[in-house]
Write an enzyme that holds these catalytic residues in place. Sequence first.
Site, PDB file in Angstrom:
ATOM      1  N   SER A 135       0.821  -1.214   0.000  1.00  0.00           N
ATOM      2  CA  SER A 135       0.000   0.000   0.000  1.00  0.00           C
ATOM      3  C   SER A 135       0.856   1.265   0.000  1.00  0.00           C
ATOM      4  O   SER A 135       1.665   1.474  -0.887  1.00  0.00           O
ATOM      5  CB  SER A 135      -0.954  -0.065   1.191  1.00  0.00           C
ATOM      6  OG  SER A 135      -1.849   0.998   1.174  1.00  0.00           O
ATOM      7  N   ASP A 150      -1.184   1.073  -4.298  1.00  0.00           N
ATOM      8  CA  ASP A 150      -2.197   0.099  -4.717  1.00  0.00           C
ATOM      9  C   ASP A 150      -3.508   0.778  -5.095  1.00  0.00           C
ATOM     10  O   ASP A 150      -4.529   0.115  -5.295  1.00  0.00           O
ATOM     11  CB  ASP A 150      -2.421  -0.978  -3.647  1.00  0.00           C
ATOM     12  CG  ASP A 150      -3.002  -0.436  -2.364  1.00  0.00           C
ATOM     13  OD1 ASP A 150      -2.663   0.703  -1.992  1.00  0.00           O
ATOM     14  OD2 ASP A 150      -3.803  -1.135  -1.716  1.00  0.00           O
ATOM     15  N   ASP A 197      -5.810   2.520  -3.715  1.00  0.00           N
ATOM     16  CA  ASP A 197      -7.070   2.566  -2.966  1.00  0.00           C
ATOM     17  C   ASP A 197      -7.233   3.897  -2.234  1.00  0.00           C
ATOM     18  O   ASP A 197      -8.332   4.230  -1.804  1.00  0.00           O
ATOM     19  CB  ASP A 197      -7.225   1.367  -2.003  1.00  0.00           C
ATOM     20  CG  ASP A 197      -6.191   1.316  -0.909  1.00  0.00           C
ATOM     21  OD1 ASP A 197      -5.162   2.029  -1.004  1.00  0.00           O
ATOM     22  OD2 ASP A 197      -6.395   0.541   0.056  1.00  0.00           O
TER      23      ASP A 197
HETATM   24 MG    MG Z   1      -3.325   1.631  -0.189  1.00  0.00          MG
END
Ligand code: MG
Length: 456
Positions: free
Chosen positions: A99, A243, A245
């Site tokens: 992440s 990633d 998000d």
């Molecule tokens: Mg992330």
Amino acid sequence: MADELIVSVSGVRGIAGGSLTPEVARRFGCAFGTMLGGGATVAIGRDTRKSGPALREAVTAGLLDTGANVVDLAVASTPAIALTTRQIGADGGVVITASHNPAEYNGIKFLQPTGTGLTAADADRLKAIWQSGPFALAGGGERGSESQLATAHTTHVAAVLDVCDVGAISARGFKVAVDSNSGAGCESAAMLLGRLGCNVIHLNSRPDGNFSHPPEPVEANLGELCEAVRAQGAAVGFAQDADADRLAIVDEKGDFPGEEYTLALAAAFVLRKRKGKVATNLVTSRMIDDVAEEAGCEVIRTPTGEANVVEALCANDCIFGGEGGGGVIEPRVVPVRDSLVGMAYVLQYMAETHQALSELVARIPRYVMIKTKIPCGPDAAVKVSAAARKAFETRGGAVFNEADGLRIDLGDGWVCARASNTEPILRIIGESPSSRVAESLVDEVRGIAESVSPEN
Ligand code: MG
């Protein structure tokens, strides 16, 4: 930070080649395949980190050994892997990503068939199997099969386009600067913004893991994006973590209003069109309460951690949710944080209101949030909560929430003290419209913690 393998409800994280070796990854593949049972189908994808291919191969080998069939989604964002896991009817999913953590880290996150992270009970079960076995290995001829699927980006982008007004956004022909930092969001961000008729200035657009700055989308790492917005006269700037998000947003002046604004702006957009409940964690800014109150909607607060927000979101039929650090969750796409949904909603908000991003930011009440941390073990953290509660109990109107550490709400601000899940520290966060009040709330709780916790 010392290199220690962290195995938590959110998955596994460590320095690749240090605490997180291919052997650790292979054993997690065996453990996940064992937990799911023979013949399970598992989707696997990764972010762009250099250590990704070796770890993907190791997890895959472990899964195949248990007889699981593995569908390789190659490089894809966490929301795209989550959505594809669900769409192909897989029994589970695996995301190889660390992440927002620095480049030398990597991690393994495990998904339910719905695309969301494992429940706490299943995460514990997986850890126990990984630690002590036994692994249910398939016999020679029963080894699983491996296949490739290259549609994760297109599936995800199509789902995001389905929940926004492509015509309204395209009609504006926005100039948009986006910094994908050579992460997993490169291709899908370009695809989405292209379909939304944007004129895209794409920084760090090659998905090769050569991060041009640390991956966390916070102010210190947004200099290049802010400069590009100013120099190119973009209407908005977007930054994704590795990633994809999480999303940070920069206004048309090249200024960063703060990471808490991503969720607040997206919520303001969603709730002006549809009414319903919103789920977020205990340490997300009060901006979300202001936005929801104006729309006549309810906010449900949960312990920190994406899994807790998603659980409450689904259990309460919320129409929207997320976390203050730039994590927007649209359950109609997939109940996972999603930078693409954040981009689409902010662009549609700008398109429909004909307002500049800085004007939309200015419509939301402004707060000062202060975050600090002190060394403190979990046992001492419990004592700190009790002492802080006692100290604040005499204040008029103090409201206490003990779902995750202690959050104290007062008329002019709030303060939260909670033990970290991954380190022996106590995080203290305070927020108020007044920086003086925010500081004094944090100082007061820190003083209590230091007097209670013997290691200080
Ligand atoms: Mg992330």
